[in-house]
Write an enzyme that holds these catalytic residues in place. Structure first.
Site, mmCIF file in Angstrom:
data_model
loop_
_atom_site.group_PDB
_atom_site.id
_atom_site.type_symbol
_atom_site.label_atom_id
_atom_site.label_comp_id
_atom_site.label_asym_id
_atom_site.label_seq_id
_atom_site.Cartn_x
_atom_site.Cartn_y
_atom_site.Cartn_z
ATOM 1 N N GLU A 117 0.753 -1.238 0.097
ATOM 2 C CA GLU A 117 -0.112 0.043 -0.114
ATOM 3 C C GLU A 117 0.806 1.202 -0.043
ATOM 4 O OE1 GLU A 117 -2.273 -0.242 3.738
ATOM 5 O OE2 GLU A 117 -2.983 -2.406 3.219
ATOM 6 N N LYS A 119 2.147 4.792 1.299
ATOM 7 C CA LYS A 119 2.281 5.340 2.743
ATOM 8 C C LYS A 119 1.962 6.635 2.810
ATOM 9 C CE LYS A 119 4.786 5.326 7.198
ATOM 10 N NZ LYS A 119 4.894 6.618 7.306
ATOM 11 N N ASP A 121 1.061 10.729 3.691
ATOM 12 C CA ASP A 121 1.833 11.455 4.447
ATOM 13 C C ASP A 121 0.809 12.178 5.328
ATOM 14 O OD1 ASP A 121 4.107 12.225 6.123
ATOM 15 O OD2 ASP A 121 4.951 12.980 4.366
ATOM 16 N N TYR A 229 -6.738 2.014 6.562
ATOM 17 C CA TYR A 229 -6.279 0.856 5.855
ATOM 18 C C TYR A 229 -5.797 -0.309 7.124
ATOM 19 C CZ TYR A 229 -3.290 4.325 8.406
ATOM 20 O OH TYR A 229 -2.637 5.269 9.247
ATOM 21 N N LYS A 318 10.701 3.368 2.988
ATOM 22 C CA LYS A 318 10.492 4.861 2.899
ATOM 23 C C LYS A 318 11.118 5.036 1.472
ATOM 24 C CE LYS A 318 9.527 7.302 5.994
ATOM 25 N NZ LYS A 318 9.568 7.577 7.361
ATOM 26 N N CYS A 412 20.013 44.525 -15.316
ATOM 27 C CA CYS A 412 20.323 43.064 -15.872
ATOM 28 C C CYS A 412 21.678 42.811 -15.650
ATOM 29 C CB CYS A 412 20.066 42.934 -17.397
ATOM 30 S SG CYS A 412 20.718 41.541 -17.942
ATOM 31 N N CYS A 415 23.855 42.422 -19.085
ATOM 32 C CA CYS A 415 24.048 43.333 -20.114
ATOM 33 C C CYS A 415 23.821 44.860 -19.409
ATOM 34 C CB CYS A 415 23.114 43.564 -21.212
ATOM 35 S SG CYS A 415 21.234 43.733 -20.919
ATOM 36 N N CYS A 430 14.858 42.148 -17.789
ATOM 37 C CA CYS A 430 15.794 42.910 -18.656
ATOM 38 C C CYS A 430 15.023 43.699 -19.789
ATOM 39 C CB CYS A 430 16.979 42.155 -19.030
ATOM 40 S SG CYS A 430 17.975 42.701 -20.243
ATOM 41 N N CYS A 436 20.536 41.851 -25.302
ATOM 42 C CA CYS A 436 21.075 41.327 -24.513
ATOM 43 C C CYS A 436 21.691 40.041 -24.770
ATOM 44 C CB CYS A 436 20.116 41.185 -23.238
ATOM 45 S SG CYS A 436 20.690 40.101 -21.760
HETATM 46 S S1 IVH Z 1 -0.539 0.600 8.925
HETATM 47 C C1 IVH Z 1 -0.562 -1.868 12.282
HETATM 48 N N1 IVH Z 1 -0.681 1.642 6.593
HETATM 49 O O1 IVH Z 1 2.200 5.485 9.111
HETATM 50 C C2 IVH Z 1 -0.057 -0.628 11.484
HETATM 51 N N2 IVH Z 1 0.121 3.109 8.168
HETATM 52 O O2 IVH Z 1 4.810 5.300 10.219
HETATM 53 C C3 IVH Z 1 -0.326 0.529 11.512
HETATM 54 N N3 IVH Z 1 0.542 5.290 7.391
HETATM 55 O O3 IVH Z 1 0.953 5.563 12.190
HETATM 56 C C4 IVH Z 1 -0.144 1.486 10.458
HETATM 57 N N4 IVH Z 1 -0.203 4.763 5.290
HETATM 58 O O4 IVH Z 1 -0.243 7.002 10.222
HETATM 59 C C5 IVH Z 1 -0.481 1.934 7.888
HETATM 60 N N5 IVH Z 1 -1.145 2.422 4.170
HETATM 61 C C6 IVH Z 1 -0.591 2.342 5.611
HETATM 62 C C7 IVH Z 1 -0.300 4.014 5.858
HETATM 63 C C8 IVH Z 1 0.189 4.025 7.244
HETATM 64 C C9 IVH Z 1 0.293 5.808 6.056
HETATM 65 C C10 IVH Z 1 0.895 6.068 8.726
HETATM 66 C C11 IVH Z 1 0.199 5.729 9.931
HETATM 67 C C12 IVH Z 1 1.078 5.126 10.755
HETATM 68 C C13 IVH Z 1 2.571 5.708 10.275
HETATM 69 C C14 IVH Z 1 3.703 4.694 10.666
#
Ligand code: IVH
Length: 676
Positions: A117, A119, A121, A229, A318, A412, A415, A430, A436
């Site tokens: 999945e 991640k 932010d 998730y 990451k 400028c 020139c 300019c 120029c």
């Molecule tokens: S699972 C049991 N899935 O990342 C595990 N976390 O660094 C619980 N996060 O606290 C988290 N996308 O805020 C999970 N697809 C994803 C995620 C995700 C973002 C965040 C979440 C977690 C943090 C951990």
């Protein structure tokens, strides 16, 4: 009579709420809206009007209640019955192999199935639904104790106030991420700037800052969104037995899940997923900082277990950080093709976004003022995708005492001509035009670039040398160069001189769109060049066109029309064009349309998303061959939107305007159909 009216009012309210919820579900969960936004807004207004007549029927979960209730004094503490865990991180393939080995050993398998999945932010949230109703929302906090942010969560449109389906679970605790889409973040910061309020450093901070507003009305105006998730608790329905089915279950009961999650097997497929997501990262409308792999089977998860506060069966892989701190050595001014003076921060090199960065743009004088960036400052820089690195903020605490405020030059730097602010009031230019040398160099670099005349072997350094020693003063002069003259230059042998002459020769045969693009008319990029070429058919017709005819071309508004007219009204530009043609530049003047009588002739078409068999550029070229006019944005004048995967806002706009939407296959079928 009065009673009957009330009953029918109640029925109508119920029906409208159900209709609105169904549309929300199509929009946020299925990602396939069935009505335009304007219809949706109308339904909501109708409901509001009915509820105004019958305030006694207003319930907490009515879609009208997302505007936010009364402000709070503070957030109550919530104890998470099932702790909210965090994730362990890996940054390298070796660490990922170790993780996979531990999982295989723990589960006693030779090959693991993972759910991969993105991640997201943002910040983690836990939502509690009782008999299908949202009853509480809490932040993660320290994992055990979070804050009750229910009134704010209720304002987030993608969080359902009620689950769909007749038999919702009696109890459900679902975990996911609240985040701010990038476009919403940029818009919010623009507003904050206009109102003289503090800017948020990134979408994650903005999401956290918004969810922690004590006044839910403020949160209601923040563009927050949500994906889920993970499961906290589930009762009253049968439990899915793996992560893949869990995500499907969430979707079925009306909870939004991320559509680019995928089941994978073994490390190799994890790595393929990682690379794929890294590739599309910059095109997503939300920020992600990596991908997450989770052992899919819940039984296997149990066997593998936990380490302190994180599962051993899940891992975040990451991406390289997109923001880093470094020092500004000096601030320099670059002079662009049209004379724009762009300040650039020369940096202590730093590894960010996967590459080493030593320059970052500071955009313009106003941006330097806003940031108050000074030479010697320690700054946060950001490089996202292919975007030019930029300075995000200055760490003022680390500023040296004697650092002086930066003064933008009034002349400028190349020139020495006076610089003046352009019509928009932001960009310093300019005023010397093609007298120029910096502007001459940049316009020649553009002229020979890949999408323009594509002259191989003519790099920036060589162009600079040729201009500096007076050998060329315009793009047209390139065609006066000789092999013997060239071979006398620094670092230029006989062979490379001969190659360059033959590359220049080859570039004489071009196309009208390429030629127009190569001229570097301000605001006229590749797509507009193509549209201009197909609308006017010849250079002469374009050179003579009036502002009105120009504005009738798709995508050409008053600003672009004005730039085009101004360009051709300047004598030195016309002289260069004539000289180029005199030096033998030519293109095919017969109409380019291979199917000029086809159904697509003169239709205005927009392409968006990823098409299955061709790139967007290829699709545009093909459409032009079919006689269509290709436009970059959807408007009332658009005849068709060709949409591939991940179409974004253009699809929404097309649906709202009733523009016909086609996929690639339908487009091809249409093109080969007979004209009625
Ligand atoms: S699972 C049991 N899935 O990342 C595990 N976390 O660094 C619980 N996060 O606290 C988290 N996308 O805020 C999970 N697809 C994803 C995620 C995700 C973002 C965040 C979440 C977690 C943090 C951990």
């Amino acid at each position: 009579m009065a009673k009957k009216k009330n009953v029918s009012g109640a029925k109508k309210i119920k029906a409208l709420r159900e209709e609105i919820e169904a549309h929300n579900y199509h929009y946020y969960v299925l990602d396939a809206p069935v009505i335009p936004d304007s219809h949706f807004d109308k339904l909501l207004q109708d409901l509001q009007a009915l509820e105004e007549e019958r305030p006694d029927l207003i319930t907490e979960d009515s879609p009208t209640q997302r505007v936010g209730g009364a402000p709070l004094d503070r957030f109550e503490t919530v104890v998470h019955q099932v702790p909210m865990l965090s994730l362990q991180n890996v940054f390298s393939e070796d660490e990922l192999f170790d993780f996979d080995r531990r999982c295989r050993e723990g589960a006693g398998r030779t090959l693991m199935t993972y759910m991969a999945e993105p991640k997201i932010d943002g910040l983690a949230i836990s939502l509690r639904y009782e008999n299908g109703q949202l009853t509480r929302a809490a932040t993660r906090g320290d994992g055990r104790n979070g804050e009750d942010v229910t009134s704010n969560a209720r304002t987030i449109s993608s969080i359902p106030l009620r689950l769909v389906g007749k038999n919702p679970p009696t109890e459900l605790e679902v975990r996911g991420e609240v985040f701010m889409p990038v476009a919403g973040f940029n818009h919010l910061n623009d507003q904050q700037r206009i109102n003289g309020e503090k800017l948020y450093a990134n979408p994650r901070n903005a999401a956290a800052g918004s969810l922690r507003q004590l006044d839910p009305k403020v949160c209601a105006n923040r563009p927050l969104s949500f994906f889920c998730y993970a499961l906290g608790a589930l009762n009253g329905v049968s439990q899915p037995d793996n992560q893949n089915d869990l995500l499907k279950f969430f979707k079925d009961i009306g909870l939004p899940v991320n559509s680019i999650s995928r089941e994978v097997q073994g490390v190799d497929q994890c790595l393929t997923y990682y690379e794929e997501i890294l590739e599309v990262r910059s095109t997503l409308d939300y920020e992600i900082d990596g991908v997450v792999y989770k052992v899919s089977s819940f039984q296997d998860q149990e066997r593998i277990g936990f380490v302190s506060r994180a599962p051993r069966w899940a891992m975040a892989h990451k991406f390289p950080a997109q923001e880093e701190t470094t020092q500004v050595k000096v601030i320099e001014i670059q002079v662009g093709r049209s004379g724009a003076l762009t300040p650039v921060a020369r940096l202590e090199p730093v590894f960010v976004g996967g590459v080493t960065v030593s320059n970052a743009t500071l955009h313009n004088a106003a941006e330097i003022d806003r940031l108050d960036v000074r030479e010697g400052d320690t700054v946060v820089i950001r490089r996202a995708g292919d975007v030019i690195p930029e300075v995000v903020s200055v760490i003022k605490e680390r500023r040296k005492q004697n650092a002086k405020r930066y003064r933008f030059p009034e002349h400028c730097p190349v020139c020495g001509s006076e610089a003046s602010v352009d019509a928009g009031g932001i960009i310093q230019r300019c005023s010397a035009g093609l007298s120029c040398s910096a502007q001459v160099k940049e316009s020649i670099k553009h002229f020979v670039s890949r999408k323009a005349l594509d002259v191989e072997g003519l790099g920036s350094k060589l162009i600079e040398q040729l201009v500096d020693n007076g050998r060329i003063r315009s793009a047209a002069d390139l065609f006066t160069l000789t092999q013997s003259g060239l071979s006398k230059l620094d670092r230029m042998g006989e062979k490379s001189a001969a190659n360059l002459i033959s590359a220049l020769d080859k570039s004489r045969a071009t196309t009208l769109p390429r030629f127009l693009y190569s001229l570097g008319i301000p605001q006229v990029g590749e797509t507009t060049s193509q549209t201009l070429a197909s609308s006017f058919g010849s250079l002469e017709a374009l050179v003579e066109s009036s502002i009105d005819t120009l504005e009738a071309v798709p995508d050409v508004g008053p600003v672009v029309a004005g730039e085009i007219r101004r360009f051709f009204d300047q004598n030195h530009n016309v002289l260069i064009i004539n000289s180029l043609i005199g030096h033998g530049i030519f293109w095919d003047t017969t109409p380019t349309q291979s199917n000029p009588a086809g159904v697509l002739k003169n239709k205005t078409v927009v392409v968006t998303g990823t098409l299955p068999s061709m790139s967007r550029d290829q699709a545009r070229e093909w459409l032009i061959e079919q006689g269509a006019k290709v436009s970059a944005s959807v408007s009332k004048r658009t005849d068709y939107l060709v949409a591939g995967a991940d179409p974004g806002s253009k699809l929404e706009k097309a649906l709202a305007l009733g523009v016909q939407v086609l996929d690639e296959e339908q487009l091809k079928a249409l093109a080969s159909s007979e004209v009625a």
